[in-house]
Design a protein around this motif. Structure first.
Motif, PDB file in Angstrom:
ATOM      1  N   TRP A  64      42.014  10.073  66.359  1.00 32.69           N
ATOM      2  CA  TRP A  64      43.151   8.998  66.847  1.00 32.69           C
ATOM      3  C   TRP A  64      43.104   8.959  68.190  1.00 32.69           C
ATOM      4  O   TRP A  64      43.005   7.658  68.822  1.00 32.69           O
ATOM      5  CB  TRP A  64      44.449   9.292  66.241  1.00 32.69           C
ATOM      6  N   ALA A  92      42.164  15.185  62.852  1.00 34.94           N
ATOM      7  CA  ALA A  92      42.469  13.744  62.790  1.00 34.94           C
ATOM      8  C   ALA A  92      43.438  13.036  64.082  1.00 34.94           C
ATOM      9  O   ALA A  92      43.257  12.345  64.674  1.00 34.94           O
ATOM     10  CB  ALA A  92      43.485  13.622  61.608  1.00 34.94           C
ATOM     11  N   VAL A  99      40.467   7.258  59.713  1.00 35.97           N
ATOM     12  CA  VAL A  99      40.691   8.534  60.096  1.00 35.97           C
ATOM     13  C   VAL A  99      42.042   9.133  59.193  1.00 35.97           C
ATOM     14  O   VAL A  99      41.587  10.081  58.587  1.00 35.97           O
ATOM     15  CB  VAL A  99      41.209   8.551  61.629  1.00 35.97           C
ATOM     16  N   ALA A 100      42.912   8.522  58.883  1.00 32.26           N
ATOM     17  CA  ALA A 100      43.967   8.796  58.036  1.00 32.26           C
ATOM     18  C   ALA A 100      43.489   9.012  56.627  1.00 32.26           C
ATOM     19  O   ALA A 100      43.775  10.194  55.779  1.00 32.26           O
ATOM     20  CB  ALA A 100      45.337   7.844  57.904  1.00 32.26           C
ATOM     21  N   ALA A 114      41.173  12.090  56.524  1.00 32.40           N
ATOM     22  CA  ALA A 114      41.950  12.982  56.742  1.00 32.40           C
ATOM     23  C   ALA A 114      42.600  13.532  55.359  1.00 32.40           C
ATOM     24  O   ALA A 114      42.660  14.836  54.686  1.00 32.40           O
ATOM     25  CB  ALA A 114      42.993  13.338  57.715  1.00 32.40           C
TER      26      ALA A 114
END
Length: 162
Positions: free
Chosen positions: A67, A63, A77-78, A81
């Motif tokens: 980022w 992650a 992405v968050a 993850a």
């Protein structure tokens, strides 16, 4: 028919262009190769830890890499993850959704919504222009903006909203 030519420039685009978050990554780039190596290295280096800790640190490294160097939107992405942690059984689904019941989470969500509304409406730019129109020195500008940020701290509940 009369044509009117305006001398004022068009309004600046305040929000990013839609679609950039769906851009295809360049699979042959050096960033991708180094990112895979970093994530694999974290996986190997944490093999002495429990499987949950190993998965958590590996997903965290991936992650962070995405980022910093990725073209995906940070939100995706968050979410990816967090979903990877649930799929790896490092985090239960109940723990994943438990944060949605916390008051602080909703305070931050509200601050982001307020921030987007203030930015989209142009209120932030108008307020900044109004505040700084009579400033003549950098010293005065710093003090005036510090005062404005301090005053808005009581009205807007997060730094992202200010």
């Amino acid at each position: 028919m009369q044509t009117v030519i305006s001398s004022s420039p068009p309004a600046p685009r305040l929000l990013p262009k839609v679609g950039r978050q769906f851009a295809r990554p360049h699979l042959g780039s050096w960033k991708t190769a180094v990112g895979i190596a970093v994530v694999a290295g974290v996986w190997v280096l944490t093999s002495a830890l429990s499987p949950e800790a190993q998965a958590t640190l590996t997903v965290f490294a991936a992650a962070i890499w995405l980022w910093v160097f990725g073209t995906l939107n940070d939100t995706y992405v968050a979410l990816g993850a967090a979903s990877a942690l649930v799929l790896a059984n490092a985090l239960s689904a109940e723990e994943f959704f438990a944060a949605l019941g916390d008051d602080t989470t909703w305070l931050l969500i509200g601050a982001f919504i307020l921030s987007a509304a203030v930015t989209q409406s142009g209120l932030a730019l108008r307020a900044t222009a109004w505040l700084t129109r009579r400033v003549s020195t950098p010293h005065g500008l710093v003090h005036l903006l510090a005062l404005a940020i301090t005053a808005t701290a009581f009205a807007v509940p997060a730094t992202s909203g200010r």
